[in-house]
Design a protein around this motif. Structure first.
Motif, PDB file in Angstrom:
ATOM      1  N   LEU A  40       4.821   4.507  -7.261  1.00  0.00           N
ATOM      2  CA  LEU A  40       4.777   3.314  -6.418  1.00  0.00           C
ATOM      3  C   LEU A  40       5.722   2.229  -6.936  1.00  0.00           C
ATOM      4  CD1 LEU A  40       0.925   3.141  -5.776  1.00  0.00           C
ATOM      5  CD2 LEU A  40       2.700   3.884  -4.165  1.00  0.00           C
TER       6      LEU A  40
ATOM      7  N   ILE B   8       9.316   3.068  -6.067  1.00  0.00           N
ATOM      8  CA  ILE B   8       9.659   2.748  -4.676  1.00  0.00           C
ATOM      9  C   ILE B   8      10.026   1.271  -4.568  1.00  0.00           C
ATOM     10  CG2 ILE B   8       8.776   2.554  -2.314  1.00  0.00           C
ATOM     11  CD1 ILE B   8       7.042   5.064  -2.922  1.00  0.00           C
TER      12      ILE B   8
ATOM     13  N   ARG C 230      10.984   9.182   2.205  1.00  0.00           N
ATOM     14  CA  ARG C 230      10.019  10.007   2.950  1.00  0.00           C
ATOM     15  C   ARG C 230       9.331  10.996   2.013  1.00  0.00           C
ATOM     16  NH1 ARG C 230      13.971  10.009   6.835  1.00  0.00           N
ATOM     17  NH2 ARG C 230      14.687  12.074   6.205  1.00  0.00           N
TER      18      ARG C 230
ATOM     19  N   LEU D 117       6.791   9.088  -0.158  1.00  0.00           N
ATOM     20  CA  LEU D 117       5.594   8.706   0.602  1.00  0.00           C
ATOM     21  C   LEU D 117       4.781   9.929   1.000  1.00  0.00           C
ATOM     22  CD1 LEU D 117       7.002   5.798   2.770  1.00  0.00           C
ATOM     23  CD2 LEU D 117       5.545   5.647   0.733  1.00  0.00           C
TER      24      LEU D 117
ATOM     25  N   VAL E 158       2.668  10.695  -1.938  1.00  0.00           N
ATOM     26  CA  VAL E 158       1.524   9.780  -2.029  1.00  0.00           C
ATOM     27  C   VAL E 158       0.440  10.190  -1.038  1.00  0.00           C
ATOM     28  CG1 VAL E 158       0.763   7.395  -1.667  1.00  0.00           C
ATOM     29  CG2 VAL E 158       2.886   7.845  -2.916  1.00  0.00           C
ATOM     30  N   ASP E 159       0.848  10.553   0.153  1.00  0.00           N
ATOM     31  CA  ASP E 159      -0.104  10.960   1.180  1.00  0.00           C
ATOM     32  C   ASP E 159      -0.741  12.306   0.826  1.00  0.00           C
ATOM     33  OD1 ASP E 159      -1.529  10.994   3.573  1.00  0.00           O
ATOM     34  OD2 ASP E 159       0.127  11.847   4.694  1.00  0.00           O
TER      35      ASP E 159
ATOM     36  N   ILE F 161      -1.372   4.221   4.239  1.00  0.00           N
ATOM     37  CA  ILE F 161      -0.159   5.013   3.996  1.00  0.00           C
ATOM     38  C   ILE F 161       0.498   5.364   5.329  1.00  0.00           C
ATOM     39  CG2 ILE F 161      -1.218   7.332   3.870  1.00  0.00           C
ATOM     40  CD1 ILE F 161       1.680   6.022   1.686  1.00  0.00           C
TER      41      ILE F 161
ATOM     42  N   VAL G 214       2.614   2.444   6.263  1.00  0.00           N
ATOM     43  CA  VAL G 214       3.847   2.408   5.468  1.00  0.00           C
ATOM     44  C   VAL G 214       4.840   3.451   5.995  1.00  0.00           C
ATOM     45  CG1 VAL G 214       4.842   2.757   3.165  1.00  0.00           C
ATOM     46  CG2 VAL G 214       2.691   1.494   3.423  1.00  0.00           C
ATOM     47  N   GLU G 215       4.335   4.653   6.283  1.00  0.00           N
ATOM     48  CA  GLU G 215       5.219   5.707   6.806  1.00  0.00           C
ATOM     49  C   GLU G 215       5.801   5.304   8.161  1.00  0.00           C
ATOM     50  OE1 GLU G 215       3.279   9.708   4.787  1.00  0.00           O
ATOM     51  OE2 GLU G 215       2.258   8.807   6.501  1.00  0.00           O
TER      52      GLU G 215
ATOM     53  N   LEU H  77       8.492   2.759   7.547  1.00  0.00           N
ATOM     54  CA  LEU H  77       9.713   3.415   7.064  1.00  0.00           C
ATOM     55  C   LEU H  77      10.482   4.013   8.232  1.00  0.00           C
ATOM     56  CD1 LEU H  77      11.659   4.499   4.918  1.00  0.00           C
ATOM     57  CD2 LEU H  77      10.126   6.483   4.683  1.00  0.00           C
TER      58      LEU H  77
ATOM     59  N   VAL I 239       5.127  -1.853   2.047  1.00  0.00           N
ATOM     60  CA  VAL I 239       5.100  -1.175   0.749  1.00  0.00           C
ATOM     61  C   VAL I 239       4.419  -2.061  -0.286  1.00  0.00           C
ATOM     62  CG1 VAL I 239       6.536  -0.374  -1.182  1.00  0.00           C
ATOM     63  CG2 VAL I 239       7.074   0.332   1.159  1.00  0.00           C
TER      64      VAL I 239
ATOM     65  N   TYR J 202       0.682  -2.157   0.188  1.00  0.00           N
ATOM     66  CA  TYR J 202       0.086  -0.887  -0.202  1.00  0.00           C
ATOM     67  C   TYR J 202       0.042  -0.746  -1.724  1.00  0.00           C
ATOM     68  CZ  TYR J 202      -0.955   4.070  -0.443  1.00  0.00           C
ATOM     69  OH  TYR J 202      -1.550   5.269  -0.727  1.00  0.00           O
TER      70      TYR J 202
END
Length: 194
Positions: free
Chosen positions: A20, A23, A43, A46, A49-50, A94, A97-98, A101, A119, A122
């Motif tokens: 994190l 990023i 991508r 993230l 993270v997901d 998340i 955030v995605e 992005l 971001v 999060y």
């Protein structure tokens, strides 16, 4: 003696914190330079993270560790409820955030600030969540859980380890982790700083 589960949780928290923070650092660097980030690398980060913390790490905490704590002591129930709620909210966050992005990638500079703010929200949320677990829940678990509890937890937490903690990635994830490690600068990866 530190239990295997505690060590795994702390290792996974450290890996996620580093991811994190990487990023945030990458975004700040690109903003200063007036360049666009590598959207593919973002991508991948993230998605990691997901895929790992949100779907695996949290699931083991919420479905295995937290119920054992609830069964052993009433002290932590309110906090555990809050952390379970954080886990559910983390999955929604998340996605936000995605989406931000994707908007930045598709719409360009006009969406940079919204993505960076998503971001930052999060990251702040997640770092606070992990700090609470480490400060409150893990010490409580060490006090109240039995040897049988630890045996069950150690087996479950050892079953699918986060490759960013130094474990071998599962075959399906090998390419993802190779991409992240090669694209991202230290402390997460081997990529050169920009």
């Amino acid at each position: 003696m530190t239990h295997t589960t505690i060590r795994i949780i702390r290792d996974e928290h450290s890996a996620l914190s580093a991811m994190l923070r990487s990023i945030v650092l990458l975004l700040a660097q690109h903003r200063r330079q007036g360049t666009l980030p590598d959207f593919g690398a973002l991508r991948a980060m993230l998605f990691y993270v997901d895929e790992f913390p949100e779907k695996r790490h949290h699931r083991k905490e919420s479905e295995l560790l937290f119920p054992k704590l609830r069964a052993r002591t009433p002290i932590s129930r309110e906090l555990l409820d809050r952390l379970d709620d954080d886990h559910a909210r983390g999955e929604r966050k998340i996605r936000e955030v995605e989406h931000a992005l994707l908007a930045f990638e598709m719409m360009g500079e006009v969406r940079r600030q919204a993505f960076e703010q998503a971001v930052e929200r999060y990251v702040d949320f997640y770092l606070a969540h992990m700090a609470m677990e480490e400060r409150e829940i893990l010490p409580l678990a060490e006090k109240v859980l039995t040897d049988d509890d630890w045996s069950d937890l150690d087996r479950a937490f050892s079953a699918n380890r986060d490759p960013l903690t130094g474990c071998e990635p599962e075959p399906d994830y090998g390419a993802l982790f190779t991409r992240i490690v090669n694209a991202v600068p230290a402390p997460i990866g081997l990529g050169a700083g920009r």
